[in-house]
Design a protein around this motif. Structure first.
Motif, PDB file in Angstrom:
ATOM      1  N   ASP A 108       0.820  -1.217   0.000  1.00 21.71           N
ATOM      2  CA  ASP A 108       0.000   0.000   0.000  1.00 21.71           C
ATOM      3  C   ASP A 108       0.852   1.264   0.000  1.00 21.71           C
ATOM      4  O   ASP A 108       0.574   2.216  -0.738  1.00 21.71           O
ATOM      5  CB  ASP A 108      -0.922   0.020   1.230  1.00 21.71           C
ATOM      6  N   GLU A 109       1.879   1.288   0.832  1.00 21.55           N
ATOM      7  CA  GLU A 109       2.696   2.503   0.919  1.00 21.55           C
ATOM      8  C   GLU A 109       3.453   2.752  -0.390  1.00 21.55           C
ATOM      9  O   GLU A 109       3.679   3.904  -0.770  1.00 21.55           O
ATOM     10  CB  GLU A 109       3.651   2.447   2.120  1.00 21.55           C
ATOM     11  N   GLU A 110       3.837   1.665  -1.068  1.00 21.29           N
ATOM     12  CA  GLU A 110       4.524   1.845  -2.357  1.00 21.29           C
ATOM     13  C   GLU A 110       3.572   2.420  -3.400  1.00 21.29           C
ATOM     14  O   GLU A 110       3.946   3.287  -4.185  1.00 21.29           O
ATOM     15  CB  GLU A 110       5.085   0.508  -2.845  1.00 21.29           C
ATOM     16  N   LEU A 111       2.346   1.916  -3.414  1.00 20.32           N
ATOM     17  CA  LEU A 111       1.383   2.436  -4.385  1.00 20.32           C
ATOM     18  C   LEU A 111       1.029   3.886  -4.054  1.00 20.32           C
ATOM     19  O   LEU A 111       0.798   4.706  -4.958  1.00 20.32           O
ATOM     20  CB  LEU A 111       0.128   1.557  -4.430  1.00 20.32           C
ATOM     21  N   GLY A 112       1.012   4.219  -2.774  1.00 25.55           N
ATOM     22  CA  GLY A 112       0.793   5.609  -2.376  1.00 25.55           C
ATOM     23  C   GLY A 112       1.901   6.518  -2.904  1.00 25.55           C
ATOM     24  O   GLY A 112       1.643   7.599  -3.447  1.00 25.55           O
ATOM     25  N   LEU A 113       3.132   6.059  -2.752  1.00 27.85           N
ATOM     26  CA  LEU A 113       4.268   6.817  -3.289  1.00 27.85           C
ATOM     27  C   LEU A 113       4.175   6.940  -4.799  1.00 27.85           C
ATOM     28  O   LEU A 113       4.473   7.990  -5.381  1.00 27.85           O
ATOM     29  CB  LEU A 113       5.574   6.113  -2.929  1.00 27.85           C
ATOM     30  N   PHE A 114       3.789   5.821  -5.441  1.00 26.92           N
ATOM     31  CA  PHE A 114       3.653   5.845  -6.898  1.00 26.92           C
ATOM     32  C   PHE A 114       2.649   6.916  -7.306  1.00 26.92           C
ATOM     33  O   PHE A 114       2.906   7.705  -8.232  1.00 26.92           O
ATOM     34  CB  PHE A 114       3.219   4.461  -7.407  1.00 26.92           C
ATOM     35  N   GLU A 115       1.519   6.977  -6.615  1.00 28.75           N
ATOM     36  CA  GLU A 115       0.499   7.978  -6.979  1.00 28.75           C
ATOM     37  C   GLU A 115       1.064   9.393  -6.856  1.00 28.75           C
ATOM     38  O   GLU A 115       0.933  10.214  -7.767  1.00 28.75           O
ATOM     39  CB  GLU A 115      -0.746   7.821  -6.096  1.00 28.75           C
ATOM     40  N   GLU A 116       1.700   9.636  -5.717  1.00 25.31           N
ATOM     41  CA  GLU A 116       2.261  10.966  -5.479  1.00 25.31           C
ATOM     42  C   GLU A 116       3.263  11.357  -6.572  1.00 25.31           C
ATOM     43  O   GLU A 116       3.209  12.466  -7.126  1.00 25.31           O
ATOM     44  CB  GLU A 116       2.944  10.939  -4.101  1.00 25.31           C
ATOM     45  N   LYS A 117       4.146  10.424  -6.909  1.00 20.96           N
ATOM     46  CA  LYS A 117       5.219  10.742  -7.861  1.00 20.96           C
ATOM     47  C   LYS A 117       4.701  10.764  -9.301  1.00 20.96           C
ATOM     48  O   LYS A 117       5.249  11.486 -10.146  1.00 20.96           O
ATOM     49  CB  LYS A 117       6.368   9.739  -7.718  1.00 20.96           C
ATOM     50  N   LEU A 118       3.667   9.988  -9.581  1.00 20.93           N
ATOM     51  CA  LEU A 118       3.082  10.053 -10.927  1.00 20.93           C
ATOM     52  C   LEU A 118       2.463  11.430 -11.158  1.00 20.93           C
ATOM     53  O   LEU A 118       2.666  12.047 -12.219  1.00 20.93           O
ATOM     54  CB  LEU A 118       2.020   8.949 -11.101  1.00 20.93           C
ATOM     55  N   THR A 119       1.740  11.892 -10.164  1.00 24.86           N
ATOM     56  CA  THR A 119       1.111  13.218 -10.290  1.00 24.86           C
ATOM     57  C   THR A 119       2.170  14.304 -10.476  1.00 24.86           C
ATOM     58  O   THR A 119       2.056  15.166 -11.350  1.00 24.86           O
ATOM     59  CB  THR A 119       0.252  13.501  -9.039  1.00 24.86           C
ATOM     60  N   GLU A 120       3.220  14.222  -9.673  1.00 20.41           N
ATOM     61  CA  GLU A 120       4.329  15.174  -9.816  1.00 20.41           C
ATOM     62  C   GLU A 120       4.956  15.118 -11.201  1.00 20.41           C
ATOM     63  O   GLU A 120       5.236  16.148 -11.821  1.00 20.41           O
ATOM     64  CB  GLU A 120       5.436  14.845  -8.804  1.00 20.41           C
ATOM     65  N   THR A 121       5.186  13.889 -11.666  1.00 25.25           N
ATOM     66  CA  THR A 121       5.851  13.708 -12.959  1.00 25.25           C
ATOM     67  C   THR A 121       5.008  14.289 -14.086  1.00 25.25           C
ATOM     68  O   THR A 121       5.520  15.012 -14.961  1.00 25.25           O
ATOM     69  CB  THR A 121       6.110  12.205 -13.198  1.00 25.25           C
ATOM     70  N   LEU A 122       3.709  13.976 -14.067  1.00 30.75           N
ATOM     71  CA  LEU A 122       2.840  14.456 -15.144  1.00 30.75           C
ATOM     72  C   LEU A 122       2.772  15.982 -15.120  1.00 30.75           C
ATOM     73  O   LEU A 122       2.771  16.626 -16.185  1.00 30.75           O
ATOM     74  CB  LEU A 122       1.449  13.840 -15.006  1.00 30.75           C
ATOM     75  N   ALA A 123       2.753  16.557 -13.921  1.00 32.00           N
ATOM     76  CA  ALA A 123       2.722  18.023 -13.819  1.00 32.00           C
ATOM     77  C   ALA A 123       4.012  18.620 -14.391  1.00 32.00           C
ATOM     78  O   ALA A 123       3.985  19.622 -15.126  1.00 32.00           O
ATOM     79  CB  ALA A 123       2.540  18.433 -12.359  1.00 32.00           C
ATOM     80  N   ALA A 124       5.126  17.970 -14.067  1.00 27.84           N
ATOM     81  CA  ALA A 124       6.410  18.497 -14.546  1.00 27.84           C
ATOM     82  C   ALA A 124       6.523  18.407 -16.067  1.00 27.84           C
ATOM     83  O   ALA A 124       7.237  19.182 -16.692  1.00 27.84           O
ATOM     84  CB  ALA A 124       7.554  17.721 -13.880  1.00 27.84           C
ATOM     85  N   LEU A 125       5.831  17.429 -16.638  1.00 23.83           N
ATOM     86  CA  LEU A 125       5.922  17.235 -18.096  1.00 23.83           C
ATOM     87  C   LEU A 125       4.982  18.160 -18.862  1.00 23.83           C
ATOM     88  O   LEU A 125       5.057  18.222 -20.091  1.00 23.83           O
ATOM     89  CB  LEU A 125       5.610  15.779 -18.447  1.00 23.83           C
ATOM     90  N   LYS A 126       4.102  18.830 -18.155  1.00 23.20           N
ATOM     91  CA  LYS A 126       3.137  19.723 -18.841  1.00 23.20           C
ATOM     92  C   LYS A 126       3.847  20.915 -19.473  1.00 23.20           C
ATOM     93  O   LYS A 126       4.788  21.465 -18.931  1.00 23.20           O
ATOM     94  CB  LYS A 126       2.097  20.217 -17.821  1.00 23.20           C
TER      95      LYS A 126
END
Lengths: 368, 368
Positions: A350-368
């Motif tokens: 669960d904690e890994e998937l939580g981290l994944f969500e956080e970092k995916l959102t960050e990554t997509l924002a950075a790529l905008k």
């Protein structure tokens, strides 16, 4: 140049390569550990407590070589699968069994059919024995059984490989689709049906086992749902003559004695397996929800991973992957055209998937 | 006969065989366990307590695949041996490394030189890749280096194999004899120098490691003195180009993650290794004394076993072997002519050697 021993021309022609890079290699390159290990389709829920206990008990006994017949494990698998031990060969993971199978049927120039973008280690073995890979593209993110069959017939290929459920897309065919493929397959063509993810698939995806067919080898593993990837234990189920042929070339004393014991314990603990499969299914749903919350589409999966369509081309998906890696999330992605628009995320804690969500959102924002 | 997938002609020609029968197979045939396990050159003293602890600690982590680069283990071995990690390939036991080496240098019909009666698993691999075994007899129970060299030159063989100390005889050559062989070897012939028993040999039997030689691969293992036979970990030391070539075909994710950890721990615990080697040497002396008390001659050994000359022909030695097996003592014997007058007894625990003595005396009396 000094005179040296000469490799065979085939071996000389091969690159010194690796089918895919391990997370430890990336960690050394980055000089920093990953915080979530979600790239290798491992099972972070781990082996059963009963299996861990069995391994710990066995530790003082590993001065003994393995039983080269894998007698106890084959007997247990045979009972579990309602076949005889003569229909089962146990090996050091499916990778080893794939290599042994290729070696039995492939010479230099032999055509071998697989899907473009399917399991790289199978391709590595085909290349390693000089086979000629004949690939067909995926169709709607699924392996295209009709096209695979057409290629087999056109090329008179003695060997065809696909996985069901599929890696790297997670998609699957129904038992009746697989059975129709087998029924239409030339009798002289061997199908390697890789069911490494069979335990996490709906029962409707797995045809009944029929060992009367001499041209089907089904491969399964303790690496995925059973959580023993690092211990190396897989098996193939098939016709008695085809299974016996492995004894011509397999490394008889090559099995790890501890995994012979661990696999027996894992097989005996079906309640734990069922509980893990439920957690994997919940994890798949969670990854799909994370994708949706980030505006991306998850491809339905029957495996222990979810492949996420990043919605643009391969270059964009590679940027998403890089962004996640930089943010300490280990994931991988398909490489073949069309599939390469995706990233592939294994179910984790669960904690890994939580981290994944956080970092995916960050990554997509950075790529905008 | 139904149409079936066709094995390659080479594979079709091979028997479905095993290089040697495991003790578990014999136990099933006898329907009774052995009381002393002294036949497989295992190390009944077992791995170090520190190694057992490391394995137990690692058990919950084996859901992860291995590091395919074997980075930490190669670094530790390189430091231990004063070479670089690029001079070392780690594999799933020496057996696997032998198979990979044969595959690199041997095609159908390639001559490969070895001694008649030497390691059957090497021969199994040569046959498995279609090589043509060229054998020379032992001389005074030692591998005959002059005859091996003559055969290499006569046959223009690209590959020659011998072990030092030797299995199955336990005898050895000095470092200077080995070095002279290497100096005289054609540069295009690769020597596989199997030093599986190197740790139990006198230092004077091991030439200095010289990785500038592209035509020498030295193989060592954690199976013998380190007591980890069932975990499968061996390594080869050689020239950088020759070592890198393994990456063309090795099973990159094939190592067991636990043995990567166990081998590191074993290498770090040299005091335990030294203590075990002392026990092995004492065990060799005891087996020799047991032989002498029974009127038989032990052949001097630098390994973890002692080969005992039964004083008559192969048929007689086979009767001694059968008598011991019937009396629940697992031992083996050499099979090639002249060597076959012997039985081979691995060092074991004190109580096992005591049982061996008792049953040997009984067996010899019964054969009178």
């Amino acid at each position: 140049m000094a005179m040296e021993p000469q490799l065979t021309p085939l071996i000389e022609s091969l690159p010194s390569t690796v089918p895919f890079v391990g997370p430890e290699t990336l960690e050394r390159q980055r000089n920093r550990p990953f915080r979530a290990r979600l790239g290798a389709n491992e099972n972070g829920f781990g082996p059963a407590p009963s299996v861990i206990a069995a391994m710990r008990d066995a530790a003082p006994e590993v001065w003994k070589y393995c039983d080269p017949e894998n007698f106890d494990l084959k007997a247990a698998l045979a009972a579990h699968l309602a076949v005889t031990p003569r229909n089962i060969v146990v090996g050091e993971g499916v990778d080893t069994l794939l290599g042994l199978t290729v070696r039995q049927y492939v010479r230099e120039g032999t055509p071998v059919v697989t899907s473009l973008g399917a399991y790289p280690t199978f391709n590595f073995h085909v290349a390693g024995f000089g086979g000629r890979l004949v690939t067909v593209p995926y169709r709607n993110d699924r392996e295209d059984l009709d096209a695979l069959l057409d290629a087999v017939i056109r090329e008179k290929a003695p060997l065809v490989y696909f996985s069901n459920p599929d890696n790297p897309m997670g998609t699957w065919h129904t038992a009746s689709e697989i059975s129709a493929f087998i029924a239409a397959l030339p009798e002289t063509t061997l199908l390697i049906l890789d069911e490494a993810y069979g335990e996490t698939a709906p029962a409707s995806a797995l045809p009944a086992i029929d060992v009367s067919r001499p041209n089907v080898l089904r491969m399964r593993t303790f690496s995925k749902a059973y959580g023993l990837a690092g211990m190396r234990c897989g098996y193939a189920i098939g016709g008695e003559r085809q299974i016996t042929a492995f004894d011509k070339i397999r490394n008889h004393f090559g099995m790890n004695r501890m995994v012979q014991i661990a696999a027996l314990a894992a097989l005996a603990d079906q309640p734990y397996l069922n509980a893990v499969v439920a957690r994997i299914i919940a994890g798949r749903d969670r990854i799909a929800a994370i994708a949706a919350r980030n505006g991306l589409a998850a491809i339905p999966s029957a495996t222990n991973f979810v492949t996420i369509d990043c919605g643009r081309d391969g270059t964009y998906a590679a940027s998403v992957l890089s962004g996640l890696i930089e943010r300490d999330i280990f994931v991988r992605k398909p490489m073949a055209p069309v599939l390469d628009r995706c990233i592939r995320v294994s179910v984790g804690l669960d904690e890994e998937l939580g981290l994944f969500e956080e970092k995916l959102t960050e990554t997509l924002a950075a790529l905008k």
